[in-house]
Design an enzyme around this catalytic site. Structure first.
Site, PDB file in Angstrom:
ATOM      1  CG  ASP A 109     -48.555  24.501 -96.524  1.00  0.00           C
ATOM      2  OD1 ASP A 109     -48.100  25.457 -95.874  1.00  0.00           O
ATOM      3  OD2 ASP A 109     -48.438  23.303 -96.145  1.00  0.00           O
ATOM      4  CG  ASP A 159     -44.778  31.752 -95.045  1.00  0.00           C
ATOM      5  OD1 ASP A 159     -44.147  31.357 -94.053  1.00  0.00           O
ATOM      6  OD2 ASP A 159     -45.876  32.336 -94.963  1.00  0.00           O
ATOM      7  CB  SER A 160     -40.518  26.869 -95.880  1.00  0.00           C
ATOM      8  OG  SER A 160     -39.284  27.349 -95.411  1.00  0.00           O
ATOM      9  CG  ASP A 162     -37.364  26.089 -88.292  1.00  0.00           C
ATOM     10  OD1 ASP A 162     -37.557  27.230 -88.746  1.00  0.00           O
ATOM     11  OD2 ASP A 162     -37.537  25.783 -87.093  1.00  0.00           O
ATOM     12  N   PRO A 166     -40.331  18.047 -94.128  1.00  0.00           N
ATOM     13  CG  PRO A 166     -42.586  18.640 -93.954  1.00  0.00           C
ATOM     14  CD  PRO A 166     -41.457  18.033 -93.179  1.00  0.00           C
TER      15      PRO A 166
HETATM   16  N1  SAM Z   1     -43.404  31.343 -90.686  1.00  0.00           N
HETATM   17  C1  SAM Z   1     -43.215  30.082 -90.168  1.00  0.00           C
HETATM   18  C2  SAM Z   1     -41.819  29.860 -89.602  1.00  0.00           C
HETATM   19  O1  SAM Z   1     -40.853  30.467 -90.105  1.00  0.00           O
HETATM   20  O2  SAM Z   1     -41.691  29.155 -88.619  1.00  0.00           O
HETATM   21  C3  SAM Z   1     -43.658  29.142 -91.169  1.00  0.00           C
HETATM   22  C4  SAM Z   1     -45.149  29.153 -91.239  1.00  0.00           C
HETATM   23  S1  SAM Z   1     -45.891  28.236 -92.484  1.00  0.00           S
HETATM   24  C5  SAM Z   1     -47.236  27.633 -91.528  1.00  0.00           C
HETATM   25  C6  SAM Z   1     -44.826  26.932 -92.947  1.00  0.00           C
HETATM   26  C7  SAM Z   1     -45.495  25.965 -93.884  1.00  0.00           C
HETATM   27  O3  SAM Z   1     -44.534  25.350 -94.732  1.00  0.00           O
HETATM   28  C8  SAM Z   1     -46.235  24.824 -93.180  1.00  0.00           C
HETATM   29  O4  SAM Z   1     -47.610  25.013 -93.337  1.00  0.00           O
HETATM   30  C9  SAM Z   1     -45.735  23.558 -93.890  1.00  0.00           C
HETATM   31  O5  SAM Z   1     -46.746  22.628 -94.159  1.00  0.00           O
HETATM   32  C10 SAM Z   1     -45.152  24.145 -95.174  1.00  0.00           C
HETATM   33  N2  SAM Z   1     -44.190  23.287 -95.862  1.00  0.00           N
HETATM   34  C11 SAM Z   1     -43.151  22.598 -95.351  1.00  0.00           C
HETATM   35  N3  SAM Z   1     -42.526  21.907 -96.312  1.00  0.00           N
HETATM   36  C12 SAM Z   1     -43.182  22.157 -97.478  1.00  0.00           C
HETATM   37  C13 SAM Z   1     -43.018  21.736 -98.834  1.00  0.00           C
HETATM   38  N4  SAM Z   1     -42.048  20.896 -99.188  1.00  0.00           N
HETATM   39  N5  SAM Z   1     -43.886  22.209 -99.754  1.00  0.00           N
HETATM   40  C14 SAM Z   1     -44.881  23.065 -99.417  1.00  0.00           C
HETATM   41  N6  SAM Z   1     -45.084  23.501 -98.156  1.00  0.00           N
HETATM   42  C15 SAM Z   1     -44.245  23.053 -97.208  1.00  0.00           C
END
Ligand code: SAM
Length: 283
Positions: A109, A159-160, A162, A166
């Site tokens: 993450d 598992d990102s 939207d 980022p």
């Molecule tokens: N399930 C959730 C949703 O659909 O709304 C997502 C939950 S999870 C907490 C999403 C994670 O993606 C976040 O912790 C965020 O920091 C991470 N994230 C976003 N962009 C990223 C990237 N480029 N690389 C790694 N992690 C990323």
């Protein structure tokens, strides 16, 4: 906050909102990447928001985490190496590690603060973080996949958040090409694919980008998720060639408990509602 009040995420695309009644704000941090807030709700346990978007509640996160992991893990013949991109709340990691055959699960993450907040406010999601098979990294998932050794991974789970901020680069051809290269020939890519009710165009566009990256077969599985816009969500699986015959007997005999996922739920999710099947060219 003295009396319970309502917390909403407004969703412009569908002119609707998701709301929870909350007692108090428990925490807030502005990381270099995003604002993370934690509220205590009256009926749903704790709620995590990232940049105002609902991420996780104590009460309903199992729906999402189980469906992001078990369908792919019970479709791949023998998954040993799993990479989770995003997933900083650690719930998907916990589900992946329930599979005794998994030898290594890397979670990458971009934002360490999401995991620190989850450890504090959702400790049950982090209960497998010290499993010796788990490797927890804080780095950009785009760079991680680009540098991953070719043909080294059985399953990649994206598992990102939207596709804005980022996470924007986690939905395009270049990223999917990196995933394609990192996966073994029988590997599976899983991406959270938003609401099939109002974001079908996004699912179509995402599948098209996956196709340009070399993936040839796709499976979108809808499931309920009350805390996300419209309450109905999906994940999309992609493969290099094989179909999606899942290991039904193994799913029926799984050596761990789930709250939502069963072999029958998995089978049912493969039968798309006609309007979704038609839009995805499967009707
Ligand atoms: N399930 C959730 C949703 O659909 O709304 C997502 C939950 S999870 C907490 C999403 C994670 O993606 C976040 O912790 C965020 O920091 C991470 N994230 C976003 N962009 C990223 C990237 N480029 N690389 C790694 N992690 C990323």
């Amino acid at each position: 906050m003295t009396a319970p009040t309502w917390l909403y995420e407004n969703f412009d695309n569908s002119g609707s909102a998701i709301g929870f009644r909350v007692n108090a704000k428990l925490d807030e941090v502005q990381s270099p990447f995003q604002k993370i807030e934690i509220y205590e709700s009256t009926d749903w346990g704790n709620v995590m928001l990232i940049d105002g978007a609902m991420m996780v509640t104590t009460r309903d996160n199992f729906l999402y985490h189980e469906m992001m992991s078990h369908p792919a893990l019970f479709t791949h013949a023998a998954p040993k190496t799993v990479v989770i991109i995003g997933g900083g709340d650690c719930g998907t990691l916990r589900e992946v590690l329930r599979h005794p055959g998994v030898e290594k699960a890397v979670q990458c993450d971009i934002d360490e603060q999401v995991t620190r907040m989850a450890e504090k406010h959702f400790p049950e999601l982090c209960e497998s973080n010290s499993d010796p098979r788990a490797e927890i990294l804080f780095d950009d998932g785009i760079a991680y996949m680009a540098n991953c050794a070719p043909g080294s991974v059985d399953i990649v789970i994206v598992d990102s958040t939207d596709p804005v901020g980022p996470a924007e680069g986690l939905f395009n051809k270049a990223f999917f090409e990196s995933c394609h290269r990192a996966l073994k020939d029988d590997g599976i890519l899983v991406q959270q694919s938003e609401s099939p009710l109002v974001l079908l165009e996004l699912i179509q566009a995402m599948r098209a980008e996956m196709g340009k990256a070399g993936f040839t077969t796709f499976q979108t599985l809808p499931f309920p998720q009350p805390c996300y816009p419209t309450g109905w969500w999906s994940c999309t699986l992609a493969r290099k060639g094989q179909g999606f015959d899942f290991r039904e007997a193994d799913a029926r005999a799984k050596p761990f408990e789930t709250l939502y996922y069963t072999a029958d739920i998995h089978k049912g999710a493969q039968s798309l509602p006609p309007f979704v099947a038609k839009a995805l060219g499967e009707g």
